[in-house]
Scaffold this motif. Structure first.
Motif, PDB file in Angstrom:
ATOM      1  N   LEU A 133       0.811  -1.218   0.000  1.00  0.00           N
ATOM      2  CA  LEU A 133       0.000   0.000   0.000  1.00  0.00           C
ATOM      3  C   LEU A 133       0.844   1.268   0.000  1.00  0.00           C
ATOM      4  N   ILE A 134       2.138   1.154   0.269  1.00  0.00           N
ATOM      5  CA  ILE A 134       2.977   2.338   0.444  1.00  0.00           C
ATOM      6  C   ILE A 134       2.957   3.267  -0.768  1.00  0.00           C
ATOM      7  N   PRO A 135       3.157   2.769  -2.006  1.00  0.00           N
ATOM      8  CA  PRO A 135       3.128   3.702  -3.152  1.00  0.00           C
ATOM      9  C   PRO A 135       1.807   4.452  -3.274  1.00  0.00           C
ATOM     10  N   LYS A 136       0.691   3.757  -3.044  1.00  0.00           N
ATOM     11  CA  LYS A 136      -0.616   4.427  -3.135  1.00  0.00           C
ATOM     12  C   LYS A 136      -0.780   5.441  -2.012  1.00  0.00           C
ATOM     13  N   ILE A 139       1.041   8.634  -2.823  1.00  0.00           N
ATOM     14  CA  ILE A 139       0.296   9.453  -3.782  1.00  0.00           C
ATOM     15  C   ILE A 139      -0.860  10.176  -3.090  1.00  0.00           C
ATOM     16  N   ILE A 140      -1.585   9.455  -2.229  1.00  0.00           N
ATOM     17  CA  ILE A 140      -2.707  10.067  -1.514  1.00  0.00           C
ATOM     18  C   ILE A 140      -2.218  11.202  -0.621  1.00  0.00           C
ATOM     19  N   THR A 141      -1.094  10.969   0.068  1.00  0.00           N
ATOM     20  CA  THR A 141      -0.533  12.010   0.935  1.00  0.00           C
ATOM     21  C   THR A 141      -0.156  13.243   0.130  1.00  0.00           C
ATOM     22  N   ALA A 142       0.460  13.039  -1.035  1.00  0.00           N
ATOM     23  CA  ALA A 142       0.825  14.165  -1.897  1.00  0.00           C
ATOM     24  C   ALA A 142      -0.427  14.879  -2.403  1.00  0.00           C
ATOM     25  N   TYR A 171       9.787  16.074  -0.421  1.00  0.00           N
ATOM     26  CA  TYR A 171       9.604  14.784  -1.090  1.00  0.00           C
ATOM     27  C   TYR A 171       8.785  13.875  -0.186  1.00  0.00           C
ATOM     28  N   VAL A 172       7.712  13.321  -0.712  1.00  0.00           N
ATOM     29  CA  VAL A 172       6.871  12.393   0.057  1.00  0.00           C
ATOM     30  C   VAL A 172       7.519  11.018  -0.001  1.00  0.00           C
ATOM     31  N   ALA A 173       8.379  10.741   0.948  1.00  0.00           N
ATOM     32  CA  ALA A 173       9.114   9.480   0.976  1.00  0.00           C
ATOM     33  C   ALA A 173       8.231   8.352   1.514  1.00  0.00           C
ATOM     34  N   ASN A 218      -2.807  11.661   8.141  1.00  0.00           N
ATOM     35  CA  ASN A 218      -1.429  11.719   7.672  1.00  0.00           C
ATOM     36  C   ASN A 218      -1.258  12.780   6.592  1.00  0.00           C
ATOM     37  N   GLY A 219      -2.267  12.934   5.744  1.00  0.00           N
ATOM     38  CA  GLY A 219      -2.210  14.009   4.750  1.00  0.00           C
ATOM     39  C   GLY A 219      -2.185  15.375   5.408  1.00  0.00           C
ATOM     40  N   ILE A 220      -2.975  15.543   6.475  1.00  0.00           N
ATOM     41  CA  ILE A 220      -2.976  16.807   7.218  1.00  0.00           C
ATOM     42  C   ILE A 220      -1.616  17.035   7.874  1.00  0.00           C
TER      43      ILE A 220
END
Length: 481
Positions: A133-136, A139-142, A171-173, A218-220
């Motif tokens: 799930l990490i790549p998705k 993307i959601i976080t970005a 960079y969203v690592a 996490n996005g916030i």
């Protein structure tokens, strides 16, 4: 009653530990070495506590056997062998836990297991899963960060996972994906749902909430870090990142989830003592089930021994300490350690490069699909997008576009082969490898990767020449390095 159950479980559980110990040890090692799965250490104690708090329920129930569970146990053992043959740790871990669940069902019977269905299923949270799930999540976080920055009227330019604001670049690592909080939140949220609710729809909704809320939070959090960097002229962003991403932020998330569970909790049903059940199970049935379980474990152990002792038929290019990986002349950074052989060549006046590496499916050190291998240097490049492409000879490959902090982009086309079977799907390749190993057959596995910073997919296809055996791939007008 408890003495009778303990006697029935002693030998089967010891047999389970003996057979699955390598996978269990590996699973605990994953818990200890990954912060994402530290919560797994609490799963078994929680399950034992859940059983203990309901211990009165089991007293009137008599143990029986489940022949269906015995049959399914054979299937889970085969899945475990398949995981070992394919070097798929997730299959091994799932099979080990599911085998314990089926073993308990087989020797205790359906009536008892039905009363303790949740502690039994909760054991699944001991399996380290979710990294896919990490790549998705990145993307959601970005996406969320950019959306919130736009609402805040903060100028932002997004290039893949890179976010650029007037006074800094972020960079969203992988560590910023929120996978650590997500896995812990879902595990605790599921436990709260069972303890606080009795209605199925409420439990389902709450588990969904415990999955969605940490992603949004996490996005916030990421947005907050960018805002701190913006207003502090990038002076406090790094420090705030560690502070906000630590236990303080996680504690707030868990408190919100726990408060929500308490706010909408159901009244728990009072304990009702069940009538004593007569024992209708004969000794022949009991020993028959235990005998079948032992037979399944022994057969699985013998097959495992055959896999472990399998000797590779090495090709003429054996792994040699004097044959190191080719020197990387560009920033591509592709790496497949412990390959029997590897080769690199360029074409189209240096506009494209081909990398190949070969493994024996029986070799003990190194394999084609592994976390230690990388198709590009992840410290330099990040994936913008990927898609499937069809190459000459009908090969189904994968095309990725990666970019770096300098604004450069590179296209990478790759595929794998096990003998004559080729695919860009790692799972399909691993299962094909497992089929050869389980049958005791020999084979080789290869990776082919082509990188270019200038050519398109169609232009790369034009310079590829695939041999009839699909193991001979060259770039037209190429020279080796």
């Amino acid at each position: 009653m408890s003495d009778r159950i303990g006697f029935r479980l002693a030998l089967p559980v010891i047999g389970w530990l003996w057979l699955f110990w390598p996978s269990l040890s590996n699973m605990v090692n994953v818990w200890a070495n990954s912060k994402t799965y530290e919560h797994c250490f609490l799963v078994v104690p929680i399950c034992l506590w859940l059983v203990w708090r309901e211990r009165k329920v089991i007293k009137p129930l008599r143990p029986s056997v489940s022949w269906l569970a015995v049959a399914l146990l054979a299937v889970s053992c085969f899945l475990w062998l398949l995981g070992r043959a394919a070097s798929i740790g997730l299959f091994e871990h799932i099979a080990a836990i599911v085998s314990l669940q089926l073993l308990l069902w087989a020797v205790l019977g359906t009536a008892i297991i039905r009363r303790f269905w949740f502690p039994l299923l909760y054991l699944l949270f001991a399996i380290p899963f979710g990294e896919s799930l990490i790549p998705k999540l990145q993307i959601i976080t970005a996406d969320l960060s950019v959306w919130l920055l736009n609402i805040s009227n903060i100028p932002v330019y997004r290039d893949g996972l890179y976010l650029t604001i007037p006074n800094g670049r972020f960079y969203v690592a992988e560590a910023c994906s929120g996978i650590r909080f997500l896995m812990s939140s879902v595990a605790l949220g599921t436990l709260f749902a069972y303890l606080q609710f009795t209605k199925v729809y409420k439990r389902t909704l709450f588990v969904a909430f415990s999955f969605i809320f940490p992603i949004i939070a996490n996005g916030i959090r990421a947005y907050g870090i960018v805002m701190i960097g913006y207003f502090s002229n990038m002076e406090y962003a790094a420090g705030a990142d560690h502070l906000v991403y630590g236990w303080l932020f996680f504690s707030v998330v868990i408190l919100v989830i726990f408060f929500t569970a308490s706010l909408f909790s159901d009244q728990q049903a009072p304990y009702v003592k069940l009538p004593q059940q007569p024992s209708a199970l004969s000794a022949r049935q009991t020993w028959g089930a235990l005998g079948l379980v032992a037979l399944i474990f022994i057969a699985t152990a013998l097959w495992k021994q055959q896999l472990d002792q399998g000797q590779p038929l090495l090709s003429s290019q054996q792994t040699d300490a004097m044959n190191p990986q080719p020197v990387m002349l560009t920033e591509w950074g592709i790496s497949f350690p412990h390959a029997e052989r590897s080769q690199r060549q360029s074409a189209a006046d240096g506009k494209a490069e081909l990398y190949t590496a070969r493994y024996n499916i029986w070799q003990r050190d190194g394999e084609l699909i592994s976390s230690t291998n990388q198709l590009f240097n992840k410290d330099i490049w990040s994936v913008d997008n990927s898609q499937s492409v069809t190459l000459p000879a009908g090969i189904h490959a994968k095309s990725m576009t990666v970019s770096n902090a300098k604004g450069n982009s590179m296209r990478v086309i790759y595929w794998y082969c096990v003998n004559a079977f080729c695919s860009s799907n790692p799972l399909a390749i691993k299962l094909m490898k497992a089929s050869y190993r389980l049958a005791g057959q020999q084979g080789v596995s290869d990776v082919f990767a082509i990188a270019s910073t200038e050519l398109s997919d169609n232009q790369i296809k034009d310079i590829i020449d695939v041999g009839t055996n699909k193991h001979s791939v060259i770039l037209k007008n190429s020279h080796q390095r």
